[in-house]
Design a protein around this motif. Structure first.
Motif, PDB file in Angstrom:
ATOM      1  N   TYR A 197       3.392  12.371 -10.400  1.00 50.86           N
ATOM      2  CA  TYR A 197       3.820  13.747 -10.590  1.00 50.86           C
ATOM      3  C   TYR A 197       2.466  14.211  -9.905  1.00 50.86           C
ATOM      4  CZ  TYR A 197       6.643  13.671 -14.703  1.00 50.86           C
ATOM      5  OH  TYR A 197       8.241  13.493 -15.079  1.00 50.86           O
ATOM      6  N   LEU A 198       1.332  12.806  -9.335  1.00 42.35           N
ATOM      7  CA  LEU A 198       0.670  13.724  -8.353  1.00 42.35           C
ATOM      8  C   LEU A 198       0.611  14.881  -7.901  1.00 42.35           C
ATOM      9  CD1 LEU A 198      -2.146  11.353  -8.973  1.00 42.35           C
ATOM     10  CD2 LEU A 198      -1.890  12.803  -9.855  1.00 42.35           C
ATOM     11  N   LYS A 199       1.873  14.566  -6.998  1.00 40.37           N
ATOM     12  CA  LYS A 199       1.904  15.620  -6.069  1.00 40.37           C
ATOM     13  C   LYS A 199       2.707  17.130  -6.775  1.00 40.37           C
ATOM     14  CE  LYS A 199       3.919  13.429  -1.319  1.00 40.37           C
ATOM     15  NZ  LYS A 199       2.749  13.963  -0.340  1.00 40.37           N
ATOM     16  N   ASP A 200       3.439  17.114  -7.302  1.00 43.60           N
ATOM     17  CA  ASP A 200       3.106  18.903  -7.862  1.00 43.60           C
ATOM     18  C   ASP A 200       2.104  19.101  -8.443  1.00 43.60           C
ATOM     19  OD1 ASP A 200       5.778  17.390  -8.510  1.00 43.60           O
ATOM     20  OD2 ASP A 200       6.010  17.617 -10.119  1.00 43.60           O
ATOM     21  N   MET A 230      -5.014  24.811  -2.517  1.00 44.97           N
ATOM     22  CA  MET A 230      -5.929  23.147  -1.894  1.00 44.97           C
ATOM     23  C   MET A 230      -5.340  22.426  -2.065  1.00 44.97           C
ATOM     24  SD  MET A 230     -10.093  22.838  -2.200  1.00 44.97           S
ATOM     25  CE  MET A 230     -11.033  21.249  -1.977  1.00 44.97           C
ATOM     26  N   ARG A 231      -4.888  21.265  -1.490  1.00 44.65           N
ATOM     27  CA  ARG A 231      -4.710  19.885  -1.162  1.00 44.65           C
ATOM     28  C   ARG A 231      -6.156  18.808  -1.164  1.00 44.65           C
ATOM     29  NH1 ARG A 231       0.802  20.371  -2.737  1.00 44.65           N
ATOM     30  NH2 ARG A 231       1.098  17.671  -2.761  1.00 44.65           N
ATOM     31  N   LEU A 232      -5.545  17.874  -2.479  1.00 43.01           N
ATOM     32  CA  LEU A 232      -6.673  16.633  -1.817  1.00 43.01           C
ATOM     33  C   LEU A 232      -5.851  15.920  -1.542  1.00 43.01           C
ATOM     34  CD1 LEU A 232      -8.995  17.403  -4.879  1.00 43.01           C
ATOM     35  CD2 LEU A 232      -9.203  17.781  -2.988  1.00 43.01           C
ATOM     36  N   ASN A 233      -6.654  14.926  -0.748  1.00 47.38           N
ATOM     37  CA  ASN A 233      -6.033  13.201  -0.297  1.00 47.38           C
ATOM     38  C   ASN A 233      -6.690  12.371  -1.457  1.00 47.38           C
ATOM     39  OD1 ASN A 233      -4.275  14.380   1.472  1.00 47.38           O
ATOM     40  ND2 ASN A 233      -5.878  13.833   3.385  1.00 47.38           N
ATOM     41  N   GLY A 234      -6.046  11.385  -1.979  1.00 50.72           N
ATOM     42  CA  GLY A 234      -6.106  10.461  -2.800  1.00 50.72           C
ATOM     43  C   GLY A 234      -6.040   9.226  -2.815  1.00 50.72           C
ATOM     44  N   LEU A 235      -7.113   8.551  -3.127  1.00 52.31           N
ATOM     45  CA  LEU A 235      -7.077   7.303  -3.273  1.00 52.31           C
ATOM     46  C   LEU A 235      -6.617   5.919  -4.392  1.00 52.31           C
ATOM     47  CD1 LEU A 235      -7.762   3.925  -2.198  1.00 52.31           C
ATOM     48  CD2 LEU A 235     -10.051   4.800  -2.525  1.00 52.31           C
ATOM     49  N   SER A 236      -5.421   5.166  -4.735  1.00 50.90           N
ATOM     50  CA  SER A 236      -4.812   4.998  -5.564  1.00 50.90           C
ATOM     51  C   SER A 236      -5.714   3.458  -5.581  1.00 50.90           C
ATOM     52  CB  SER A 236      -3.872   4.922  -6.337  1.00 50.90           C
ATOM     53  OG  SER A 236      -3.441   4.053  -7.445  1.00 50.90           O
ATOM     54  N   LEU A 237      -7.072   2.782  -6.785  1.00 51.37           N
ATOM     55  CA  LEU A 237      -7.284   1.672  -6.408  1.00 51.37           C
ATOM     56  C   LEU A 237      -6.379   0.228  -8.048  1.00 51.37           C
ATOM     57  CD1 LEU A 237     -11.142   1.448  -6.560  1.00 51.37           C
ATOM     58  CD2 LEU A 237      -9.264   1.393  -4.950  1.00 51.37           C
ATOM     59  N   PHE A 238      -6.349  -0.316  -7.940  1.00 50.99           N
ATOM     60  CA  PHE A 238      -5.258  -0.994  -8.821  1.00 50.99           C
ATOM     61  C   PHE A 238      -4.321  -0.431  -9.543  1.00 50.99           C
ATOM     62  CE2 PHE A 238     -10.433  -1.439  -9.754  1.00 50.99           C
ATOM     63  CZ  PHE A 238     -10.405  -2.636  -9.164  1.00 50.99           C
ATOM     64  N   SER A 239      -3.950  -0.438  -8.532  1.00 50.54           N
ATOM     65  CA  SER A 239      -2.359   0.911  -8.134  1.00 50.54           C
ATOM     66  C   SER A 239      -0.990   0.766  -8.703  1.00 50.54           C
ATOM     67  CB  SER A 239      -2.348   1.458  -7.118  1.00 50.54           C
ATOM     68  OG  SER A 239      -1.681   0.610  -5.870  1.00 50.54           O
ATOM     69  N   ASN A 240      -1.138  -0.794  -9.228  1.00 48.77           N
ATOM     70  CA  ASN A 240       0.338  -1.169 -10.038  1.00 48.77           C
ATOM     71  C   ASN A 240       1.553  -1.093  -9.339  1.00 48.77           C
ATOM     72  OD1 ASN A 240       2.337  -2.170 -11.702  1.00 48.77           O
ATOM     73  ND2 ASN A 240       1.867  -1.112 -13.820  1.00 48.77           N
ATOM     74  N   VAL A 241       2.687  -0.022  -9.601  1.00 52.61           N
ATOM     75  CA  VAL A 241       4.118   0.228  -9.112  1.00 52.61           C
ATOM     76  C   VAL A 241       3.736   1.927  -8.760  1.00 52.61           C
ATOM     77  CG1 VAL A 241       4.735  -1.596  -9.948  1.00 52.61           C
ATOM     78  CG2 VAL A 241       5.518   0.575 -11.334  1.00 52.61           C
ATOM     79  N   GLY A 242       2.267   2.532  -8.971  1.00 56.37           N
ATOM     80  CA  GLY A 242       2.047   4.047  -9.927  1.00 56.37           C
ATOM     81  C   GLY A 242       2.871   5.226  -9.947  1.00 56.37           C
ATOM     82  N   ILE A 243       2.641   4.355 -11.418  1.00 53.49           N
ATOM     83  CA  ILE A 243       3.630   4.822 -12.597  1.00 53.49           C
ATOM     84  C   ILE A 243       2.611   5.775 -12.750  1.00 53.49           C
ATOM     85  CG2 ILE A 243       4.354   5.054 -14.728  1.00 53.49           C
ATOM     86  CD1 ILE A 243       5.181   2.175 -14.802  1.00 53.49           C
TER      87      ILE A 243
END
Length: 378
Positions: free
Chosen positions: A18-21, A1-14
């Motif tokens: 690994y979240l996809k993993d 099961m995979r989840l769709n995500g939202l990143s707030l105040f995301s900076n450059v995504g550091i």
């Protein structure tokens, strides 16, 4: 099961590296700064970056609308911490501390199943004004979201406990919708990784002196050879640039010590007056422990504990000196931030910018381990 995500105040995504993993697909992100938003979009081409101010109602409405359309069930929110950070001024009621209001508004409207809210430990004792009252930020978060979400019991976490060779303490709230049968707490702690284990096998680098390449080669005859060997490891393992006076102070500073305690080669003004400094300024890191917390100013020798540990050696004239009188290279920072070593930093990003966004990031592996603890249950 995979989840769709939202990143707030995301900076450059550091944090997202690994979240996809671990089963999270970040499909939407928001960042106010154009340069960071562009960096993020180039690294994560699958996500849609909304560049804009989350305090602007129209921007927030756009985020909420798209999050619902994309069936977002996971939100990671990391509001800027400078208003609360130990390294900042910490003004009472700093306006940046109120950014949590807007994160909470998005969460309440999108209604995701899971939320990760991250900030500095000081958040636990920071007060904000709310409905005419002065309350602590955690109290506010629980008043607003406690009806719909369960919270984790322990919220303070050290990056060093989760495979990250860096101390970095954080306060992280883990929220699960009450109707769901999941318990989300921090995973079991892992063995600490020391700087010796993390970067001890990397080739030594001499600094590039601000006084120019001729002066650099005069002081460090092996500069070019060391640089060449470093670049064979990675294009990001190249010599940082510093002034000779600071380099000389650090050459006489032992591993783990600050140059302010040197008897002769201590930080001083042109007239010889000692520079007033904190005991962690001009400090070399220690080999036998994780890196100290990486700050925004990690490229500046005088900043907080950011100088390479170095190796002791004896010069031709019998002087005891220490190698690598420099800050960590970008490559070494990637390691202590636990980023993937093939992480695709855009070519246009300059060193000062890269160092600043690293200093504001959450170590990637810390987020991976915490989120993985949840997604394994799914």
């Amino acid at each position: 099961m995979r989840l769709n995500g939202l990143s707030l105040f995301s900076n450059v995504g550091i944090a997202e590296a690994y979240l996809k993993d671990v089963g999270i697909d970040i499909v939407l992100a928001n960042e106010i700064d154009d340069k960071r938003a562009r960096f993020y979009q180039e690294v994560y081409s699958d996500a849609h970056m909304i560049c804009g101010d989350v305090t602007d109602t129209m921007v927030r409405d756009e985020i909420v609308k798209e999050a619902k359309e994309k069936n977002v069930d996971f939100i990671i929110a990391t509001p800027p911490c400078q208003g609360m950070s130990e390294a900042g001024l910490r003004l009472e009621f700093d306006p940046r501390n109120k950014l949590i209001f807007y994160a909470v508004d998005v969460i309440k409207r999108v209604k995701p199943k899971f939320v990760l809210l991250e900030n500095v430990p000081k958040q636990l004792t920071t007060k904000i004004k709310y409905n005419g009252d002065v309350i602590l930020i955690p109290e506010y978060i629980k008043k607003e979201l406690g009806e719909d979400y369960r919270f984790n019991k322990e919220t303070l976490v050290m990056a060093k406990d989760y495979g990250v060779p860096q101390l970095r303490e954080r306060n992280i709230f883990l929220l699960v919708k009450k109707e769901l049968n999941y318990i989300w707490e921090f995973p079991e702690k892992q063995k600490e990784i020391t700087l010796e284990e993390a970067i001890g096998n990397l080739p030594s680098l001499d600094p590039l002196l601000r006084e120019g390449i001729d002066e650099t080669l005069k002081r460090f005859p092996e500069y070019e050879e060391k640089k060449k060997i470093g670049l064979q490891i990675s294009k990001w393992h190249y010599p940082p640039k510093h002034s000779w006076k600071q380099v000389e102070w650090m050459m006489h500073t032992p591993t783990g010590k600050s140059a302010i305690y040197n008897e002769v080669y201590y930080p001083q003004k042109a007239d010889g007056t000692p520079v007033k400094a904190h005991h962690n300024n001009y400090r070399r890191l220690k080999w036998n422990m994780p890196c100290r917390t990486v700050t925004q100013n990690n490229g500046v020798i005088s900043s907080l504990a950011c100088v390479h540990p170095g190796r002791k050696y004896v010069s031709e004239n019998g002087e005891v000196l220490y190698s690598d009188p420099r800050v960590l290279s970008i490559y070494e920072l990637m390691i202590v931030m636990s980023l993937p070593l093939n992480w695709n930093i855009p070519e246009w990003a300059d060193e000062t910018f890269i160092r600043r966004v690293f200093g504001e990031g959450i170590p990637s592996k810390l987020v991976k381990e915490i989120v993985g603890e949840l997604t394994r249950q799914l």
